[in-house]
Design a protein around this motif. Structure first.
Motif, PDB file in Angstrom:
ATOM      1  N   THR A  27       0.839  -1.207   0.000  1.00 56.14           N
ATOM      2  CA  THR A  27       0.000   0.000   0.000  1.00 56.14           C
ATOM      3  C   THR A  27       0.872   1.254   0.000  1.00 56.14           C
ATOM      4  OG1 THR A  27      -1.694  -1.159   1.270  1.00 56.14           O
ATOM      5  CG2 THR A  27      -1.797   1.252   1.274  1.00 56.14           C
ATOM      6  N   ILE A  66      -5.712  16.307   3.154  1.00 49.28           N
ATOM      7  CA  ILE A  66      -6.097  15.022   2.556  1.00 49.28           C
ATOM      8  C   ILE A  66      -6.759  15.237   1.192  1.00 49.28           C
ATOM      9  CG2 ILE A  66      -7.447  12.920   2.907  1.00 49.28           C
ATOM     10  CD1 ILE A  66      -5.059  13.374   4.875  1.00 49.28           C
ATOM     11  N   GLU A  67      -7.600  16.263   1.101  1.00 50.39           N
ATOM     12  CA  GLU A  67      -8.219  16.581  -0.195  1.00 50.39           C
ATOM     13  C   GLU A  67      -7.131  16.882  -1.234  1.00 50.39           C
ATOM     14  OE1 GLU A  67     -10.206  20.317  -0.430  1.00 50.39           O
ATOM     15  OE2 GLU A  67     -10.851  19.972  -2.497  1.00 50.39           O
ATOM     16  N   GLY A  71      -5.262  13.833  -2.342  1.00 44.09           N
ATOM     17  CA  GLY A  71      -6.060  13.058  -3.295  1.00 44.09           C
ATOM     18  C   GLY A  71      -5.954  13.625  -4.699  1.00 44.09           C
ATOM     19  N   GLU A 104      -2.506  12.827  -6.196  1.00 45.28           N
ATOM     20  CA  GLU A 104      -2.373  11.441  -6.659  1.00 45.28           C
ATOM     21  C   GLU A 104      -3.141  11.195  -7.948  1.00 45.28           C
ATOM     22  OE1 GLU A 104      -3.389   9.171  -3.151  1.00 45.28           O
ATOM     23  OE2 GLU A 104      -1.941  10.395  -2.049  1.00 45.28           O
ATOM     24  N   GLU A 105      -4.319  11.779  -8.005  1.00 43.08           N
ATOM     25  CA  GLU A 105      -5.154  11.631  -9.193  1.00 43.08           C
ATOM     26  C   GLU A 105      -4.449  12.136 -10.454  1.00 43.08           C
ATOM     27  OE1 GLU A 105      -9.412  13.595 -10.101  1.00 43.08           O
ATOM     28  OE2 GLU A 105      -9.013  13.129  -7.988  1.00 43.08           O
ATOM     29  N   ALA A 128      -6.607   9.987   8.494  1.00 48.61           N
ATOM     30  CA  ALA A 128      -6.996  11.295   7.984  1.00 48.61           C
ATOM     31  C   ALA A 128      -6.605  12.368   9.000  1.00 48.61           C
ATOM     32  CB  ALA A 128      -8.498  11.327   7.742  1.00 48.61           C
ATOM     33  N   PRO A 183      -1.747   6.091  -0.014  1.00 49.28           N
ATOM     34  CA  PRO A 183      -2.670   6.818  -0.895  1.00 49.28           C
ATOM     35  C   PRO A 183      -3.817   7.442  -0.096  1.00 49.28           C
ATOM     36  CG  PRO A 183      -2.079   4.701  -1.855  1.00 49.28           C
ATOM     37  CD  PRO A 183      -1.467   4.737  -0.490  1.00 49.28           C
ATOM     38  N   ALA A 184      -4.256   8.628  -0.506  1.00 47.80           N
ATOM     39  CA  ALA A 184      -5.289   9.358   0.235  1.00 47.80           C
ATOM     40  C   ALA A 184      -6.528   8.492   0.452  1.00 47.80           C
ATOM     41  CB  ALA A 184      -5.649  10.643  -0.502  1.00 47.80           C
ATOM     42  N   THR A 185      -6.843   7.663  -0.511  1.00 49.88           N
ATOM     43  CA  THR A 185      -8.025   6.809  -0.385  1.00 49.88           C
ATOM     44  C   THR A 185      -7.791   5.659   0.593  1.00 49.88           C
ATOM     45  OG1 THR A 185      -7.205   5.604  -2.306  1.00 49.88           O
ATOM     46  CG2 THR A 185      -8.908   7.250  -2.706  1.00 49.88           C
ATOM     47  N   ALA A 186      -6.536   5.373   0.901  1.00 48.40           N
ATOM     48  CA  ALA A 186      -6.227   4.256   1.807  1.00 48.40           C
ATOM     49  C   ALA A 186      -5.971   4.743   3.243  1.00 48.40           C
ATOM     50  CB  ALA A 186      -5.015   3.483   1.307  1.00 48.40           C
TER      51      ALA A 186
END
Lengths: 440, 440
Positions: free
Chosen positions: A32, B115-116, B119, B122-123, B219, B335-338
């Motif tokens: 991860t 965090i936003e 994200g 990373e995107e 977060a 990753p922000a989603t993780a």
């Protein structure tokens, strides 16, 4: 998620076994964080049959480090064999020549062949990472090589040998002799059966030579280091230091001077209220002084299977996070071909404060005579005092302790020769250099 | 050598001007180290006419940060505008949405929107680097995000506000009041005209929230931090602490507990012989305790134009050394989603030692009564003593100092409420938490 990062590990001692365990136990977590899995494809070690408490099934076993480095299907070769010579040297070279990244904890190898290996790495687009080689878990290589990019370093120094720091701390805290503390360190596994390499300062010198190269952008000069170990430090020195507001640490110091770079390893008095003075036991510490960042001090574990494995893992993770061939990180901060030649500053030109302990016959005028020799050599004194804990018979030799302001090593040596000629000295004088943090 | 790395800088205050100067003065040195030149293509600042002592000719001037971030021909956007809101927020977002890497020193922005933004980064395959946002020149972000990959962190704590540490150090060393030391800090430029943000602990809380996210993979929860500033610390507390073998520091602490993550900022007693206790003046320090590496402590400058610029430069150099789009380094470690949700541990469940100072009327049995209330709340005492420097009239209130063994905050609060009910207390009790380094 990208393809897994394939690694091979040579050497399955404490560090190697710890690394295998961590990579297996935290496989998902690492995937991860790194954006891809890290897979152990190949290992080698001297004894195949030993139980290391880790599962080596499905991992290809190679007979030796060189054949693993030359033949395994891997992206990263992890060298935990140790030693400046073969097989470590040939194995690392073979891996780099194939363009395979290398992670090593081997300070002796880097001290001896670091620049050559860095050159080979750059030529073949491979990374040579070695965070674990200096001060174990303390990320000092990363700080110098990455965080401090653009800084001009003026001095780097530190406590880089846990054995010596354990002995010096124990001598101070428990009032025991060097010999007793060494025995205790050996009993606890903090010192080798043959402790010479640690207590004579050679281990610190290897690490210092690597930091010097990184800090000053010069070629490694591990054989050109002024060296004094701690075997000569007595409980009397430690007590006198405490009375004067100092503690004694074995420091490795590399310093930019007008005449070149000073590299020295010796017992050192540091002010009691400095942060580094409070670093006790087997703990290590490294301080870096530079012109933009200022002063940075890092304190942490300098050895041990887990701490060292953590540093190795950090190096591997850096490679996992970058894409193959995608990074330009010269091993010693600048390309091997752009490293400056190392120009040595002689210890005689060292400038600093000195602690001098003399045992003298109790004659009239000795004090004045010592003070005169100091003055004649342009040595300005911070203090001169007779030092004794008890009332002693006047026929006994007296101990005189001097602390100088900043002066030159050559002057101190000349003054001592002159004092020796006076005939009132008993035994050898003790001379300990004083090192002060830039601030605080 | 590859193409130059093109950067744009928004904000030309002390840090921005220092950065421009360094990039210009050390252009060649940086190109050698990074494998390519770093070129300033665009800048913006509130006042175009101000003389900053740097040459801005041939650099495109933009009217504002957002238009620079959206329109400049750059690879990296450096945000030194500050503040959680616009223009910093919109500018960083605009850059990331174009896939442009961002380097920022803005702790408020990250605490609010980190965090936003991670994200979005990373995107779009961009990096979001922010070493300068926490503890200035100390490479704590790199240590947590890179060096300690694979470690499970149990606690991270530190002295992260130079203003507070300067005031507390000066109070102790010179025996001056909080108010006098604050005035001196303001005179020296170590404290703002409106010092509330620093001395109430908010600045430390912002930084702590970022470290918490990195350390625990959660977060950011900057609003969910228990907060006590230093305005309530008296010279009497500092002297009592010294008598007991402690020093008082404003610490930010994030700790993994059974009930969640504790985030707290408060005056804290640390053992006098711990390394962090010796960190004086405006200097910062951050300690990280983890399961593989062990304990790492880093000490260095927490603010100042040059130290901050050095951290920004390190972040820029990391990007220069990697090839565009070639690295996977999630801003907050994973990753922000993780990132895991933040689960708060309430301060009432905090477990630790406590220093309690009570002013009481001199009545018979008060000592015994206090001890009984402690016992009834299962609080085990390390010491209880009457504390006074001088012989005082027996009609005067007496000061009683208690030090507890590890206990729960809720128990301490209950005991204090009970003691308040007895009627012999004069004024408010002082309660200071004790924090111990894991070792040493």
């Amino acid at each position: 998620m990208s393809d897994a990062l394939k690694i091979g590990i040579a050497g399955l001692g404490t560090v190697g076994a710890s690394l295998v365990r961590i990579l297996q136990d935290r496989h998902e977590m690492l995937a991860t964080t790194c954006g891809r899995a890290i897979e152990i494809m190949a290992v080698t070690a001297r004894d195949r049959s030993r139980d290391r408490g880790v599962n080596l099934a499905n991992i290809k076993w190679f007979d030796d480090a060189v054949s693993l480095a030359s033949g395994a299907d891997i992206d990263v070769f992890i060298e935990l064999v140790g030693g400046a010579g073969d097989p470590a040297y040939s194995a690392v070279k073979a891996a780099l020549q194939r363009g395979i990244h290398v992670v090593t904890a081997n300070k002796a190898l880097l001290a001896a062949h670091g620049i050559e290996l860095a050159g080979i790495a750059e030529e073949h687009g491979a990374l040579l990472n070695y965070e674990a080689a200096v001060a174990g878990g303390i990320p000092v290589i990363k700080a110098l090589r990455e965080s401090m990019t653009g800084n001009t370093v003026s001095r780097v120094y530190g406590i880089m040998n846990g054995t010596c720091n354990y002995i010096l701390t124990k001598m101070e805290k428990e009032g025991l002799s060097f010999e007793d503390c060494l025995k205790e360190a050996q009993r606890l596994g903090y010192a080798e059966a043959d402790p010479a390499f640690d207590i004579e300062g050679n281990d610190t010198a290897h690490k210092l030579s690597i930091l010097t190269s990184l800090a000053f952008g010069t070629a490694i000069a591990a054989d050109d280091i002024y060296l004094e170990g701690i075997t000569n430090i007595s409980i009397e020195d430690i007590q006198a230091a405490a009375d004067l507001g100092y503690r004694i640490k074995l420091l490795g110091v590399a310093q930019r001077t007008e005449s070149g770079i000073e590299q020295r390893v010796h017992p050192t008095m540091v002010p009691y209220d400095s942060v580094i003075a409070q670093v006790d036991g087997v703990t290590n510490a490294v301080a870096i002084e530079s012109d933009i960042l200022g002063e940075l001090l890092m304190v942490g574990p300098g050895a041990g299977g887990n701490a060292t494995a953590s540093a190795v893992l950090g190096d591997v993770a850096d490679i996992a996070k970058s894409r193959p061939g995608a990074q330009h990180v010269p091993a010693f901060g600048r390309p091997a071909t752009a490293l400056l030649p190392y120009k040595r500053a002689r210890i005689q030109s060292h400038e600093g404060g000195y602690f001098i302990r003399l045992k003298v016959l109790d004659r009239t005028g000795v004090f004045a005579n010592i003070a005169r020799h100091m003055a004649e050599n342009d040595i300005s004194l911070e203090s001169i005092m007779q030092h004794s804990k008890h009332y002693v018979d006047s026929a006994e030799p007296k101990t005189i302790i001097l602390v100088t302001h900043a002066t030159h090593e050559a002057s101190v040596r000349k003054a001592i020769v002159a004092i020796k000629g006076e005939g009132y000295l008993v035994g050898e004088p003790q001379v300990i250099r004083i090192e002060r943090p830039k601030a605080g």
